[in-house]
Design an enzyme around this catalytic site. Structure first.
Site, PDB file in Angstrom:
ATOM      1  N   SER A 120      -4.946   9.633 -12.988  1.00  0.00           N
ATOM      2  CA  SER A 120      -3.797   9.925 -12.161  1.00  0.00           C
ATOM      3  C   SER A 120      -4.553   9.332 -10.683  1.00  0.00           C
ATOM      4  CB  SER A 120      -3.489  11.470 -11.944  1.00  0.00           C
ATOM      5  OG  SER A 120      -2.674  11.502 -11.117  1.00  0.00           O
ATOM      6  N   GLY A 121      -3.607   8.596 -10.034  1.00  0.00           N
ATOM      7  CA  GLY A 121      -3.849   8.141  -8.828  1.00  0.00           C
ATOM      8  C   GLY A 121      -4.717   6.869  -8.645  1.00  0.00           C
ATOM      9  N   THR A 125       1.212   3.008 -11.278  1.00  0.00           N
ATOM     10  CA  THR A 125       2.581   2.878 -10.800  1.00  0.00           C
ATOM     11  C   THR A 125       2.609   1.471  -9.819  1.00  0.00           C
ATOM     12  OG1 THR A 125       2.985   4.876 -11.104  1.00  0.00           O
ATOM     13  CG2 THR A 125       4.373   3.925  -9.903  1.00  0.00           C
ATOM     14  N   ASN A 173      -2.814  12.629  -6.353  1.00  0.00           N
ATOM     15  CA  ASN A 173      -1.969  11.593  -6.004  1.00  0.00           C
ATOM     16  C   ASN A 173      -0.895  12.055  -5.414  1.00  0.00           C
ATOM     17  OD1 ASN A 173      -0.769   9.243  -5.671  1.00  0.00           O
ATOM     18  ND2 ASN A 173      -0.496   8.899  -8.103  1.00  0.00           N
ATOM     19  N   SER A 176       2.210  10.860  -7.721  1.00  0.00           N
ATOM     20  CA  SER A 176       2.010  11.123  -8.905  1.00  0.00           C
ATOM     21  C   SER A 176       3.306  10.987 -10.027  1.00  0.00           C
ATOM     22  CB  SER A 176       1.178  12.180  -9.264  1.00  0.00           C
ATOM     23  OG  SER A 176       0.908  12.196 -10.381  1.00  0.00           O
ATOM     24  N   SER A 177       2.994  10.013 -10.984  1.00  0.00           N
ATOM     25  CA  SER A 177       4.189  10.047 -11.805  1.00  0.00           C
ATOM     26  C   SER A 177       3.935  11.320 -12.850  1.00  0.00           C
ATOM     27  CB  SER A 177       4.197   8.651 -12.836  1.00  0.00           C
ATOM     28  OG  SER A 177       3.910   7.576 -12.025  1.00  0.00           O
ATOM     29  N   GLY A 403      -1.324   9.459 -16.192  1.00  0.00           N
ATOM     30  CA  GLY A 403      -2.739   9.411 -16.379  1.00  0.00           C
ATOM     31  C   GLY A 403      -3.398  10.411 -17.119  1.00  0.00           C
ATOM     32  N   GLU A 405      -5.135  13.768 -17.664  1.00  0.00           N
ATOM     33  CA  GLU A 405      -5.523  14.707 -16.655  1.00  0.00           C
ATOM     34  C   GLU A 405      -6.479  15.931 -17.471  1.00  0.00           C
ATOM     35  OE1 GLU A 405      -1.319  14.955 -14.235  1.00  0.00           O
ATOM     36  OE2 GLU A 405      -1.729  16.374 -15.869  1.00  0.00           O
TER      37      GLU A 405
HETATM   38  N1  LIG Z   1      -2.693  -2.025  -5.277  1.00  0.00           N
HETATM   39  C1  LIG Z   1      -2.783  -1.134  -4.218  1.00  0.00           C
HETATM   40  N2  LIG Z   1      -2.958  -1.489  -3.111  1.00  0.00           N
HETATM   41  C2  LIG Z   1      -2.885  -0.466  -2.046  1.00  0.00           C
HETATM   42  N3  LIG Z   1      -2.790   0.820  -2.386  1.00  0.00           N
HETATM   43  C3  LIG Z   1      -2.590   1.081  -3.686  1.00  0.00           C
HETATM   44  C4  LIG Z   1      -2.721   0.316  -4.567  1.00  0.00           C
HETATM   45  N4  LIG Z   1      -2.644   0.857  -5.681  1.00  0.00           N
HETATM   46  C5  LIG Z   1      -2.334   2.245  -5.578  1.00  0.00           C
HETATM   47  N5  LIG Z   1      -2.478   2.529  -4.263  1.00  0.00           N
HETATM   48  C6  LIG Z   1      -2.460   3.777  -3.611  1.00  0.00           C
HETATM   49  O1  LIG Z   1      -2.814   4.686  -4.489  1.00  0.00           O
HETATM   50  C7  LIG Z   1      -1.664   5.571  -4.594  1.00  0.00           C
HETATM   51  C8  LIG Z   1      -1.642   5.921  -5.949  1.00  0.00           C
HETATM   52  O2  LIG Z   1      -1.289   4.921  -6.742  1.00  0.00           O
HETATM   53  P1  LIG Z   1      -0.264   5.253  -8.127  1.00  0.00           P
HETATM   54  O3  LIG Z   1       0.929   6.171  -7.917  1.00  0.00           O
HETATM   55  O4  LIG Z   1       0.096   3.773  -8.502  1.00  0.00           O
HETATM   56  O5  LIG Z   1      -1.279   5.953  -9.060  1.00  0.00           O
HETATM   57  P2  LIG Z   1      -0.996   6.074 -10.717  1.00  0.00           P
HETATM   58  O6  LIG Z   1      -2.178   5.605 -11.311  1.00  0.00           O
HETATM   59  O7  LIG Z   1       0.331   5.718 -11.174  1.00  0.00           O
HETATM   60  O8  LIG Z   1      -1.045   7.673 -10.691  1.00  0.00           O
HETATM   61  P3  LIG Z   1      -0.056   8.673 -11.693  1.00  0.00           P
HETATM   62  O9  LIG Z   1      -0.829   8.705 -12.892  1.00  0.00           O
HETATM   63  O10 LIG Z   1      -0.507   9.907 -10.811  1.00  0.00           O
HETATM   64  O11 LIG Z   1       1.137   8.360 -11.614  1.00  0.00           O
HETATM   65  C9  LIG Z   1      -0.394   4.570  -4.306  1.00  0.00           C
HETATM   66  O12 LIG Z   1       0.766   5.630  -3.777  1.00  0.00           O
HETATM   67  C10 LIG Z   1      -0.988   3.964  -3.114  1.00  0.00           C
HETATM   68  O13 LIG Z   1      -1.057   4.752  -1.749  1.00  0.00           O
HETATM   69 MG   LIG Z   2       2.144   6.683 -11.586  1.00  0.00          MG
END
Ligand SMILES: Nc1ncnc2c1ncn2[C@@H]1O[C@H](COP(=O)(O)OP(=O)(O)OP(=O)(O)O)[C@@H](O)[C@H]1O
Ligand SMILES: [Mg+2]
Length: 1136
Positions: A120-121, A125, A173, A176-177, A403, A405
């Site tokens: 997660s984070g 996404t 996050n 977070s999805s 992700g 957890e």
């Molecule tokens: N390539 C990137 N460039 C800049 N910032 C990023 C990038 N990837 C992620 N982030 C930052 O990290 C945060 C978390 O990313 P994201 O929501 O994609 O995580 P995730 O893997 O989908 O987590 P989860 O499993 O909780 O959904 C985003 O909101 C953004 O602020």
């Molecule tokens: Mg996500």
């Protein structure tokens, strides 16, 4: 590389890349790490993270480290730079993965999927969104009205919409999805997107009714509460998020970097893009308000141990929102209907009161049910909108799932989430290994398989039926103790000997997780209470009823599917789908827990590196060979390392690409065990070997670069020199073009009335005007002399040339004599050694219709001028121009003119084919030659404008300069005069004399050094430096060379003359006997009336003119005079 068989040749070498590419830190593909350990991987990722290189490959797997900052690497320019590029051509990027998937789909006609995993984070996404953006940008747009751009817009709009309803701020996050999502973009056979389908996995519904401290509910509740329209506020009683327990209990209303109001606007926009109607939007908002208000319903214990609603107004408002009966709402929250059954038959129905905690659970259950159904409805609605417009041939799927957890307390949700991640990890391992295996088999390469951790055992532990896994045990526990959740939990606990509420963690691939059994079975059952279903189905609200479409009386014998059934089913369905597509992987890594853009927590990253199995990934990738590349690409990269496959403007290898690879390996002395040739690819076993090749290549480029730099400098020097030459030529040409226009004008004036000499018509001579260089500014030059002597003053001379002038003689007929003609803006000047006729006011011109050069200039109150001028057309042109068209040409074979007594006299011109050059015979009949007298039709230059050839530093020969613009009227000026004349402007003359161009005075060209005397062996053959001598010409001898060639001076020019053709002229009489020149006429133009100064000028002019004259040379003391033998009668001084 193969030439035969029509196969495509590799692209030509591209030198531009090195200038544009950023210097990368570490290795961009970790299969090239020389040591494969978790630490080495961690170090490499760290180096790259600190260098803002967040992407790294392991073969075709992309490792992405969350930068937690905007790196500016998702611009349209960057996107474009990945289009149609091979993965190796550009630095690692999520766009390269998207490009690979899209091009593979189009090229190989195979469906693709991109599997994004990580905790997660970590950035799953974000990566998924970038992939969608890339595909939308590069895939076809279809014709007008095809709806393809509409599909693209909708696909992109699903992101803000589903993020609002399916993402929330968690401790890990901010976005977070809280659900899994598999988006399949459907393409037609032409690679154009025609539709899309979203499959949604296990929304974390529990979040609707409660969150741990500092987390938030789903974003949409805050967006709605903060930014709802006034209409919705009034209709649904909406106020700020602090007013509702579901949104405020966790103590977090705002999130840094999240603007709920803006996001709400994006959500509404996305709804509109997708085509969700206003009524549907109102229905959605009504449900959101209902949930918010339901959360505010509180219970107190009543006298019977049951529960009473604390504030009935709230249930009344909830009933209003649900468009249901308030009593029914209260009953659904405080009582539970139980139906007994006996022997499969329905029995009695009871209302069982709920205690306050049960009532709260019922309330929350209703809220979760409504939100869960609402979310599913939105996904279904989006799918309806994105339904394929035409038959889909392929898909590209993008999987963005929650992700892995691990919390302090892990419940049913974490088990499901981790189970899905476990399944994905298994797919990854299986597919990666399978693909590798298949490649070796396909390429007929020997290799040794490598051991890897297969997490199938963990998947079986959770999902297996026999022996029963956790899900099966849960279902059994629910079935046996369905009425009492606690009993069911206990039953589960007994079944799972490996788990307990206390310890015994599940050893997931990503870490050990201890699950709390309490409440698990209830969540697994996830049964919609009959009371709640009844309530919703009784609603007057159409939207609410559509959320609960199932019939009220369901077959009670059939066990409804549990939540674990659903998640297991959908996970396996997902696996099946993914297996049908060609996978690409993105493995995301979270560098720290603090969302910091600079912190790289080694321990945390090492942990992720381990559980993601990156080491195994690299080992598997390198099981046999660290590097593989298609023959064509290999040759394209290393062709320079073998002289046999090298490059000379094009590849010189004429065989096929496969044999070129073998040649390169042999010529670079790579050990035989280090490489193998497959059927389509070349394989290199160790990365060091690849580096050795890369180093060789690098060195080659370095050497080449030095050579190119040298060649480039030489080329630039030549280019500049050539440019200067072209500039000089063009300046001359531009001027010449204008001069040619003047010449054309002259032809027009003749109007076809006069025969032209053949070469006059075809020649390219331009009208340069001042052939005697009277305008020349060089002090003491002949121009200056003429100017001073004739009293021309500062007036610009339009035309000057040597002429033959018909000179009357006393008692004898007139004969032609050499004279100089000067035409200024106002006057004609006819000059001989003695200026005897100046400031002539002329009125008209007359010429014969034949090829002769005779011209009669009619003067006012003076004898007319009869001259022979080879440049007569130009003279006519100039006079016409400066008189604003007043001067007209009469063309007649008989011309009348005033003789010296101002009596009219006639000259008659007749053609005589016998004569070759024009003559002037005595009497008044002039025979005219037919053929051209002049053979030299080169451009005539004013005499003073002689320059010497000069060598430039670029070895480019400089040509003789054209006449200086400042020394004569510019052609533009002349043309301008004609234009004015055509316009009939009365003040045309005045305006036709623009200020002369400001030019720096040009330096006098250095005198050409005297040529060495010609060889004595060829005394009779004039060399190019010698005079083309004429009879009866007088030269001043400057030097007598003993070899027989003497240096002579005539007309200001020097030349070599054979001495045996020269006779000495008699010494002139003393200057005292020379008749003094008559004083010049008063200068009407400038009022210069002569005097001593004028006398001086006259003397100097006389000397200068005489030096140019062919026959009339005034004496100078001490001057050696030689004259050619002459058979003509000597010229007389004939002016009287
Ligand atoms: N390539 C990137 N460039 C800049 N910032 C990023 C990038 N990837 C992620 N982030 C930052 O990290 C945060 C978390 O990313 P994201 O929501 O994609 O995580 P995730 O893997 O989908 O987590 P989860 O499993 O909780 O959904 C985003 O909101 C953004 O602020
Ligand atoms: Mg996500």
């Amino acid at each position: 590389m193969a030439r035969g068989g029509g196969s495509k040749r590799p692209a030509k070498a591209d030198w531009s890349e090195s200038a544009t590419k950023k210097k990368q830190a570490g290795v961009s593909d970790m299969t090239l790490l020389s040591k494969i350990t978790n630490d080495a991987i961690n170090d490499n990722l760290k180096k790259r993270f600190h260098n803002a290189d967040i992407y790294t490959y392991i073969g075709n797997v992309l490792i992405s480290v969350n930068p937690f900052r905007d790196l500016g690497i998702y611009t349209p320019q960057v996107l474009k730079s990945y289009e149609n590029k091979n993965r190796m051509e550009q630095p690692p990027h999520v766009y390269a993965i998207a490009e690979g998937a899209f091009r593979n789909m189009v090229s190989y006609r195979e469906s693709q999927c991109v599997i994004i995993s990580g905790e997660s984070g970590a950035g799953k996404t974000e990566a998924a969104k970038k992939i969608m953006e890339y595909i939308a940008a590069v895939s076809g747009s279809g014709g007008a009205g095809s709806g393809i751009s509409g599909i693209k817009d909708m696909v992109l709009a699903t992101n803000p919409l589903l993020e609002s309803f399916g993402c929330a701020k968690t401790l890990r996050n901010n976005n977070s999805s809280r659900h899994g999502k598999y988006l399949e973009i459907q393409f037609n056979a032409g690679g154009e997107p025609v539709g899309a389908i979203i499959t949604n996995y296990l929304l974390e519904k529990n979040r609707v009714v409660g969150q741990i401290k500092n987390e938030r509910n789903f974003h949409i509740f805050y967006q709605f509460a903060k930014a709802a329209s006034q209409e919705y506020r009034d209709m649904f009683g909406v106020s700020g998020p602090e007013s509702y327990l579901y949104t405020s209990a966790a103590g977090c209303l705002d999130v840094p970097n999240i603007d709920d109001a803006k996001d709400y606007a994006d959500t509404i926009k996305a709804m509109n893009t997708i085509g969700i109607t206003k009524d549907e939007q109102a229905g959605i908002h009504r449900m959101l308000a209902t949930i918010l208000w339901l959360g505010n319903v509180q219970f107190t214990e009543d006298d019977d141990g049951g529960s009473a609603i604390t504030d009935p107004n709230i249930t009344q408002f909830v009933a209003y929102l649900l468009e249901a009966n308030q009593d029914m709402v209260s009953k659904a929250l405080t009582k539970r209907t139980i139906e007994t059954s006996r022997g499969g038959r329905r029995g009695s129905v009871y209302d069982v009161p709920l205690n306050t905690s049960q009532a709260r659970a019922a309330r929350d259950g209703l809220s979760k049910a409504i939100y869960g159904r609402l979310f599913d409805w939105i996904v279904a609605r989006v799918n309806t909108a994105m339904q394929a417009r035409e038959a889909a041939s392929y898909i590209i799927g993008v999987l963005d799932i929650y992700g892995f957890e691990i919390f302090q307390s892990n419940s049913f949700e974490q088990l499901c989430i981790n189970y899905v991640n476990e399944k994905l990890q298994q797919i990854f391992i299986e597919l990666t290994l399978k693909a590798e295996q298949e490649e070796y088999v396909r390429e007929q390469i020997r290799w040794t398989p490598i051991d890897y951790f297969n997490n199938k055992i963990v998947c079986d532990l959770i999902e297996a039926k026999r022996p029963p896994g956790v899900f099966a045990a849960m279902n059994d526990a629910c079935a046996t103790a369905h009425a009492d959740p606690k009993a069911a939990d206990n039953s589960l606990s007994q079944r799972l000997t490996i788990c307990s509420t206390a310890a015994s963690p599940v050893k997931h691939y990503a870490g050990d997780v201890t699950y709390t059994i309490s409440g698990m079975t209830d969540k697994n059952k996830d049964q919609l209470l009959r009371d709640h279903l009844e309530l919703c189905k009784s609603s007057g609200n159409q939207f609410l009823r559509t959320l609960f479409p199932e019939p009220l009386d369901q077959d009670s014998k059939k066990r409804p599917p549990t939540a674990s059934d659903l998640i297991k089913g959908s996970a396996n369905e997902l696996v099946t789908k993914l297996m049908q597509s060609q996978p690409s992987y993105i493995r995301t890594i979270k560098p720290n827990e603090n969302k910091s853009p600079s912190e790289f927590d080694d321990k945390r990253v090492l942990h992720q590196v381990k559980y993601l199995g990156l080491c195994e990934n690299i080992r598997i990738r390198r099981a046999g060979f660290a590097y593989r590349q298609t023959f064509e690409k290999f040759v394209e990269r290393f062709y320079l390392l073998s002289s046999a496959t090298s490059y000379a403007g094009d590849y010189i290898w004429t065989g096929d690409a496969k044999s070129a690879c073998v040649q390169i390996f042999k010529d670079t002395n790579i050990a035989a065990e280090e490489w193998q040739i497959g059927t389509t690819k070349a394989f290199i076993r160790h990365p060091e070997t690849l580096w050795a090749l890369e180093n060789l290549r690098e060195r080659y480029w370095h050497n080449m670069a030095s050579r190119i730099q040298r060649a480039w400098r030489a080329h630039m020097a030549f280019k500049h020199t050539a440019a200067r030459k072209i500039q000089r030529f063009w300046l001359g040409k531009k001027e010449a073009l204008e001069l040619l226009k003047v010449r054309e004008k002259g032809h027009d004036l003749l109007g076809g009335r006069k025969e032209r000499r053949r070469l006059s018509l075809i020649s390219v001579r331009v009208f340069a005007g001042d052939y005697l260089g009277v305008n020349s500014s060089s002090a003491g030059g002949i121009g200056q002399l003429i100017r001073d002597a004739a009293g021309i003053g500062k007036e610009k001379v339009k035309f000057s040339s040597d002429i033959q002038c018909l000179v009357p003689r006393s008692m004898r007929s007139a004969i032609p004599m050499p004279r100089s003609l000067v035409v200024s803006g106002q006057y004609l000047y006819v000059l001989s050694a003695i200026v005897s006729q100046g400031l002539l006011q002329y009125s008209d011109l007359a010429m014969s219709p034949y090829q002769d050069g005779w011209t009669v200039i009619h003067l006012e109150s003076q004898p007319d001028l009869v001259i022979e001028c080879e440049l007569k057309t130009e003279l006519l042109t100039v006079l016409n121009a400066i008189s604003n068209g007043r001067i007209k040409l009469q063309v007649n074979s008989t011309i009348e003119y005033k003789n010296k007594k101002l009596k009219p006299t006639q000259i008659k011109f007749v053609k005589n084919e016998q004569i070759k050059r024009p003559q002037f015979l005595k009497k008044t009949v002039q025979p005219t030659a037919i053929s051209a007298a002049r053979t030299n039709v080169q451009r005539t230059k004013p005499k003073p404008a002689v320059s010497v050839p000069a060598r430039t530093n670029g070895n480019v020969q400089r040509q003789t300069s054209p006449p200086r613009q400042s020394q004569r009227d510019s052609p533009q000026q002349i043309m301008q005069q004609w234009n004015n004349q055509a316009a009939g402007s009365s003040n045309a003359r005045a305006s036709a004399s623009p200020a002369p161009r400001q030019q720096a005075p040009r330096q006098q060209a250095p005198r050409r050094p005297r040529p060495p005397p010609p060889p004595p062996a060829a005394p009779g053959v004039p060399t190019p430096a010698s005079w083309a001598w004429r009879r009866t010409v007088v030269y001043e001898i400057l030097d007598k060379n003993p070899n027989g060639w003497w240096l002579g001076l005539r007309g200001g020019l020097e030349g070599w003359i054979p001495s045996n053709y020269l006779n000495p002229t008699p010494e002139p009489e003393a200057p005292a006997h020379q008749a003094a020149p008559p004083p010049p006429r008063p200068n009407m133009a400038n009022g210069n009336s002569g005097g001593a100064h004028q006398g001086d000028n006259m003397a100097r002019l006389a000397a200068a003119l005489a030096s140019r004259s062919a026959s009339n040379i005034p004496a100078r003391p001490g001057m050696n005079r030689f004259q050619q033998q002459q058979d003509d009668e000597s010229d007389e001084e004939a002016w009287d």
